[in-house]
Motif scaffolding. Sequence first.
Motif, PDB file in Angstrom:
ATOM      1  N   HIS A 133       0.851  -1.292   0.054  1.00  0.00           N
ATOM      2  CA  HIS A 133      -0.111  -0.139  -0.070  1.00  0.00           C
ATOM      3  C   HIS A 133       1.095   1.365  -0.130  1.00  0.00           C
ATOM      4  O   HIS A 133       1.651   1.310   0.972  1.00  0.00           O
ATOM      5  CB  HIS A 133      -0.823  -0.266   1.324  1.00  0.00           C
ATOM      6  N   GLY A 145       1.400   4.844   0.881  1.00  0.00           N
ATOM      7  CA  GLY A 145       0.642   5.748   1.575  1.00  0.00           C
ATOM      8  C   GLY A 145       1.491   7.221   1.411  1.00  0.00           C
ATOM      9  O   GLY A 145       2.565   7.355   1.044  1.00  0.00           O
ATOM     10  N   TYR A 203      -1.621   8.987  14.077  1.00  0.00           N
ATOM     11  CA  TYR A 203      -2.307   9.719  13.183  1.00  0.00           C
ATOM     12  C   TYR A 203      -3.058  10.937  13.307  1.00  0.00           C
ATOM     13  O   TYR A 203      -3.813  10.910  14.668  1.00  0.00           O
ATOM     14  CB  TYR A 203      -3.004   8.560  12.255  1.00  0.00           C
ATOM     15  N   LYS A 211      -6.801   9.025   2.988  1.00  0.00           N
ATOM     16  CA  LYS A 211      -5.499   8.311   3.259  1.00  0.00           C
ATOM     17  C   LYS A 211      -5.405   7.429   4.314  1.00  0.00           C
ATOM     18  O   LYS A 211      -4.639   6.097   4.423  1.00  0.00           O
ATOM     19  CB  LYS A 211      -4.152   8.949   2.512  1.00  0.00           C
ATOM     20  N   ASP A 266      -5.170   3.480   4.926  1.00  0.00           N
ATOM     21  CA  ASP A 266      -3.764   2.781   5.752  1.00  0.00           C
ATOM     22  C   ASP A 266      -4.368   1.924   6.899  1.00  0.00           C
ATOM     23  O   ASP A 266      -3.817   0.695   6.977  1.00  0.00           O
ATOM     24  CB  ASP A 266      -2.733   3.967   6.315  1.00  0.00           C
ATOM     25  N   ARG A 310      -3.985  -2.185   7.477  1.00  0.00           N
ATOM     26  CA  ARG A 310      -3.283  -2.903   8.486  1.00  0.00           C
ATOM     27  C   ARG A 310      -4.430  -3.753   9.487  1.00  0.00           C
ATOM     28  O   ARG A 310      -3.866  -4.890   9.698  1.00  0.00           O
ATOM     29  CB  ARG A 310      -2.699  -2.033   9.475  1.00  0.00           C
ATOM     30  N   VAL A 312       3.339  -1.395   4.135  1.00  0.00           N
ATOM     31  CA  VAL A 312       2.865   0.017   3.930  1.00  0.00           C
ATOM     32  C   VAL A 312       4.015   0.959   3.865  1.00  0.00           C
ATOM     33  O   VAL A 312       5.019   0.670   4.721  1.00  0.00           O
ATOM     34  CB  VAL A 312       1.909   0.438   5.260  1.00  0.00           C
ATOM     35  N   ASN A 321       4.918   5.311   3.776  1.00  0.00           N
ATOM     36  CA  ASN A 321       4.298   6.447   3.882  1.00  0.00           C
ATOM     37  C   ASN A 321       5.412   7.507   3.448  1.00  0.00           C
ATOM     38  O   ASN A 321       6.553   7.522   4.053  1.00  0.00           O
ATOM     39  CB  ASN A 321       4.026   6.765   5.304  1.00  0.00           C
ATOM     40  N   THR A 361       5.469  -0.753   8.541  1.00  0.00           N
ATOM     41  CA  THR A 361       5.216   0.315   7.867  1.00  0.00           C
ATOM     42  C   THR A 361       6.632   0.780   7.467  1.00  0.00           C
ATOM     43  O   THR A 361       7.558   0.730   8.515  1.00  0.00           O
ATOM     44  CB  THR A 361       4.507   1.332   8.682  1.00  0.00           C
TER      45      THR A 361
END
Length: 355
Positions: free
Chosen positions: A130, A132, A152, A162, A166, A170, A182, A184, A246
């Motif tokens: 993914h 991000g 976040y 977005k 995410d 997860r 992921v 970012n 991530t």
Amino acid sequence: MALPSTVLVTGGCGFIGSAFLRRLVPEHPEIAWVNLDALTYAGHQGNLATIASAPNYRFVHADLRDAKATSEAILVHRPDWVFHFAAESHVDRSILGPGDFIQTNIVGTYNLLEACRAVWGDPEDRLFHHVGTDEVFGSLGETGLFSETTPYDPHSPYSASKAASDHLVRAYFHTYGLPVKVTNCSNNYGPYQFPEKLIPLMILSAMEGKPLPVYGQGTNVRDWLFVDDHVEAIWSVATRGRLGQTYNVGGDCERQNLDVVKTICAEVALATGKSFLEIQKQIAFVPDRPGHDHRYAIDASKIRTELGWRPKETFESGLRKTVAWYLANPEWVDSVRSGRYRDWIEANYGERAGR
Ligand code: NAD
Ligand code: TYD
């Protein structure tokens, strides 16, 4: 991880997805690459002209908002790995109309996750990567960096959508064991970026003698990364990163917007022989973006120490390549600016700042 036989990329006709495919389709002829894209205003098949006729490349015109079309694409092509780039990606558009962001970024991601879950009975050697953004972490003050554990705190409809995607990705790892990773990443720039984002918009407006609309005082800070360095980071994480993890990706390259715009003026002056001072006079301070995040900056130490990833381009070398590319590709610029984009700009901005 063993390399896959078939990879499906979503949003491969956009800015970053196309850079990913332009690099990896020729580099991995043994892999079948499938590009699923809805061809919104931001998607252009011309971005993939160099690989469009490669025997290991297929294009599928489908919309992730359509659950049936999404699951059909996954059923027919049975990808081992999926790279999920497709999204509505522009903050200003999300402020003017959040609906498409909710549908594509949240519902579209859900549809894709469900489609993968349905066919990946045995998740061995499967991957859902993914793509991000760092904007999910919200806004920094003058100091500090976003790490993978920063809570976040998204502020725009774009970053909120977005963030939701995410979380869903997860959740599918924890709940269903879907093999996900992921990344970012901070702000990207480079060739083929749609000219609504700061850097390409300023390059083209500087070249064309139009106003350069700087929001507020131009003191907001972004952490810039050349797009090919992002592509390398994604591939490093996919091939060598840990499942369920991530990784933050950033160029360690913080710049205030006004400095970015002035550097662009200087690069355009150098490339075109025009006067730097004359181009700089085009800078126009315009009303600030609502909820404008002050500063983004990434701590990329996890991907650096675990995977040895480092950006190859400096901001100066990457920007020079980018300016040269926009100067050399007026047909691309004309084609992406026509049609739906023009209509949208006129409807939403009118004559503001002469875009
Ligand atoms: P982009 O807007 O240039 O391209 C998006 C692509 O997705 C287009 O080809 C579009 O046609 C396609 N698409 C949109 N909605 C779709 C749908 N419903 N179904 C199928 N395809 C659809 O975006 P980008 O800048 O290349 O960003 C790619 C990804 O990277 C996004 O997920 C974005 O959030 C993320 N990201 C971008 C940046 C950046 O600076 N641009 C930074 C970090 C992360
Ligand atoms: P943008 O490229 O839209 O990326 P993001 O909002 O996702 O970071 O904008 C980068 C920065 O530039 C952001 O602080 C907003 C600012 N900006 C301007 O000052 N003028 C503009 O015309 C645009 C598009 C952005």
